[in-house]
Design a protein around this motif. Structure first.
Motif, PDB file in Angstrom:
ATOM      1  N   TRP A 194       3.587 -11.686  -0.377  1.00  0.00           N
ATOM      2  CA  TRP A 194       2.930 -10.398  -0.157  1.00  0.00           C
ATOM      3  C   TRP A 194       3.893  -9.325   0.299  1.00  0.00           C
ATOM      4  O   TRP A 194       3.688  -8.148   0.057  1.00  0.00           O
ATOM      5  CB  TRP A 194       1.790 -10.542   0.853  1.00  0.00           C
ATOM      6  CG  TRP A 194       2.235 -10.929   2.247  1.00  0.00           C
ATOM      7  CD1 TRP A 194       2.313 -12.184   2.753  1.00  0.00           C
ATOM      8  CD2 TRP A 194       2.669 -10.046   3.286  1.00  0.00           C
ATOM      9  NE1 TRP A 194       2.772 -12.149   4.042  1.00  0.00           N
ATOM     10  CE2 TRP A 194       2.991 -10.850   4.406  1.00  0.00           C
ATOM     11  CE3 TRP A 194       2.811  -8.656   3.389  1.00  0.00           C
ATOM     12  CZ2 TRP A 194       3.458 -10.315   5.599  1.00  0.00           C
ATOM     13  CZ3 TRP A 194       3.278  -8.122   4.578  1.00  0.00           C
ATOM     14  CH2 TRP A 194       3.589  -8.949   5.674  1.00  0.00           C
TER      15      TRP A 194
ATOM     16  N   GLU B 141      -3.841   1.609  -2.099  1.00  0.00           N
ATOM     17  CA  GLU B 141      -4.947   0.645  -2.073  1.00  0.00           C
ATOM     18  C   GLU B 141      -4.498  -0.760  -1.676  1.00  0.00           C
ATOM     19  O   GLU B 141      -5.323  -1.597  -1.282  1.00  0.00           O
ATOM     20  CB  GLU B 141      -5.662   0.609  -3.429  1.00  0.00           C
ATOM     21  CG  GLU B 141      -4.773   0.245  -4.607  1.00  0.00           C
ATOM     22  CD  GLU B 141      -4.150   1.463  -5.296  1.00  0.00           C
ATOM     23  OE1 GLU B 141      -3.764   1.321  -6.468  1.00  0.00           O
ATOM     24  OE2 GLU B 141      -4.065   2.537  -4.650  1.00  0.00           O
ATOM     25  N   ASP B 142      -3.194  -1.034  -1.755  1.00  0.00           N
ATOM     26  CA  ASP B 142      -2.704  -2.365  -1.379  1.00  0.00           C
ATOM     27  C   ASP B 142      -2.954  -2.675   0.094  1.00  0.00           C
ATOM     28  O   ASP B 142      -3.075  -3.847   0.477  1.00  0.00           O
ATOM     29  CB  ASP B 142      -1.205  -2.494  -1.680  1.00  0.00           C
ATOM     30  CG  ASP B 142      -0.900  -2.506  -3.172  1.00  0.00           C
ATOM     31  OD1 ASP B 142      -1.769  -2.970  -3.943  1.00  0.00           O
ATOM     32  OD2 ASP B 142       0.186  -2.051  -3.566  1.00  0.00           O
TER      33      ASP B 142
ATOM     34  N   ASP C  68      -5.566  -2.372   1.671  1.00  0.00           N
ATOM     35  CA  ASP C  68      -6.886  -2.980   1.807  1.00  0.00           C
ATOM     36  C   ASP C  68      -6.995  -4.301   1.053  1.00  0.00           C
ATOM     37  O   ASP C  68      -8.003  -5.001   1.189  1.00  0.00           O
ATOM     38  CB  ASP C  68      -7.962  -2.027   1.273  1.00  0.00           C
ATOM     39  CG  ASP C  68      -8.066  -0.758   2.099  1.00  0.00           C
ATOM     40  OD1 ASP C  68      -7.962  -0.850   3.337  1.00  0.00           O
ATOM     41  OD2 ASP C  68      -8.233   0.323   1.510  1.00  0.00           O
ATOM     42  N   ARG C  69      -5.958  -4.648   0.287  1.00  0.00           N
ATOM     43  CA  ARG C  69      -6.058  -5.826  -0.595  1.00  0.00           C
ATOM     44  C   ARG C  69      -5.218  -7.006  -0.126  1.00  0.00           C
ATOM     45  O   ARG C  69      -5.422  -8.127  -0.597  1.00  0.00           O
ATOM     46  CB  ARG C  69      -5.604  -5.453  -2.007  1.00  0.00           C
ATOM     47  CG  ARG C  69      -6.478  -4.429  -2.686  1.00  0.00           C
ATOM     48  CD  ARG C  69      -5.916  -4.060  -4.037  1.00  0.00           C
ATOM     49  NE  ARG C  69      -6.741  -3.076  -4.733  1.00  0.00           N
ATOM     50  CZ  ARG C  69      -6.389  -2.454  -5.844  1.00  0.00           C
ATOM     51  NH1 ARG C  69      -5.216  -2.715  -6.394  1.00  0.00           N
ATOM     52  NH2 ARG C  69      -7.187  -1.579  -6.409  1.00  0.00           N
ATOM     53  N   ILE C  70      -4.248  -6.780   0.749  1.00  0.00           N
ATOM     54  CA  ILE C  70      -3.331  -7.851   1.154  1.00  0.00           C
ATOM     55  C   ILE C  70      -3.812  -8.405   2.488  1.00  0.00           C
ATOM     56  O   ILE C  70      -3.648  -7.769   3.537  1.00  0.00           O
ATOM     57  CB  ILE C  70      -1.885  -7.326   1.279  1.00  0.00           C
ATOM     58  CG1 ILE C  70      -1.434  -6.693  -0.041  1.00  0.00           C
ATOM     59  CG2 ILE C  70      -0.942  -8.457   1.685  1.00  0.00           C
ATOM     60  CD1 ILE C  70      -0.071  -6.036   0.028  1.00  0.00           C
TER      61      ILE C  70
END
Length: 201
Positions: free
Chosen positions: A18, A29-30, A32-34
């Protein structure tokens, strides 16, 4: 039927860790995704920025300003602590405090704000973030037309507040005052803060 040995099989693609940026860098937006990201990770120029442990001065100064802003802010403004502003695809800085217009709040699951809804950002400078807080982040906030910025420096254990206002003619911040023991302003609203209160928190 003959089965090929495992060593002859093509390599399977490995999952990218990651913390390794994708081609072109991370995007807003990453954050909120990792799921592995440490709390309060910021995105500046496509790079992840991690937060060092807070010093006592940093924590007490934020607490003092947050407490007074919450008490004095008009009904159309909300105080938020350590939440990000999505300024662009590769820019998602996190100020220590921000004042957000009520119409920019979408609900309890919201993790970031749009710059057009932000009235004020506050950065309390720490040793590891000096360049970001004094140079790069003000550039980003000014470029996003955020009207007001306070930069807070540690002067012998007391907060010194540098107050900036956006000059719309140049899209850059103009220093309007340096405040040591008392922060008294009429914009973005009337407020009067005894900065020496930090000693009594």
């Amino acid at each position: 039927m003959t089965v090929a040995p495992m060593t002859d099989m093509p390599d399977t693609p490995r999952k990218r860790p990651w913390y390794i940026p994708p081609e072109g860098g991370f995007r807003a937006e990453d954050l909120d995704r990792i799921p592995e990201l440490p709390p309060h990770t910021q995105l500046i120029d496509g790079s992840l920025v991690f937060v060092s442990p807070q010093a006592n001065f940093h924590m007490l100064t934020i607490s003092l300003l947050e407490m007074v802003l919450r008490r004095l802010a008009p009904s159309g403004l909300r105080v938020r602590r350590e939440m990000t502003i999505t300024i662009g695809p590769r820019q998602r800085p996190e100020p220590d405090l921000l004042l957000v217009r009520a119409e920019g709040i979408t609900g309890p699951e919201q993790t970031t704000y749009r710059p057009e809804h932000v009235e004020l950002v506050v950065e309390v400078v720490s040793r590891e973030s000096e360049v970001r807080d004094r140079e790069r982040k003000p550039q980003l906030y000014a470029g996003a037309s955020i009207p007001h910025l306070w930069r807070v420096e540690n002067t012998g254990g007391r907060p010194t507040v540098y107050v900036y206002e956006l000059d719309p003619a140049t899209d850059s911040y103009a220093l309007t005052g340096i405040h040591h023991d008392r922060l008294k302003l009429t914009v973005p609203f009337d407020l009067d803060i005894d900065l020496t209160e930090v000693d009594r928190l």
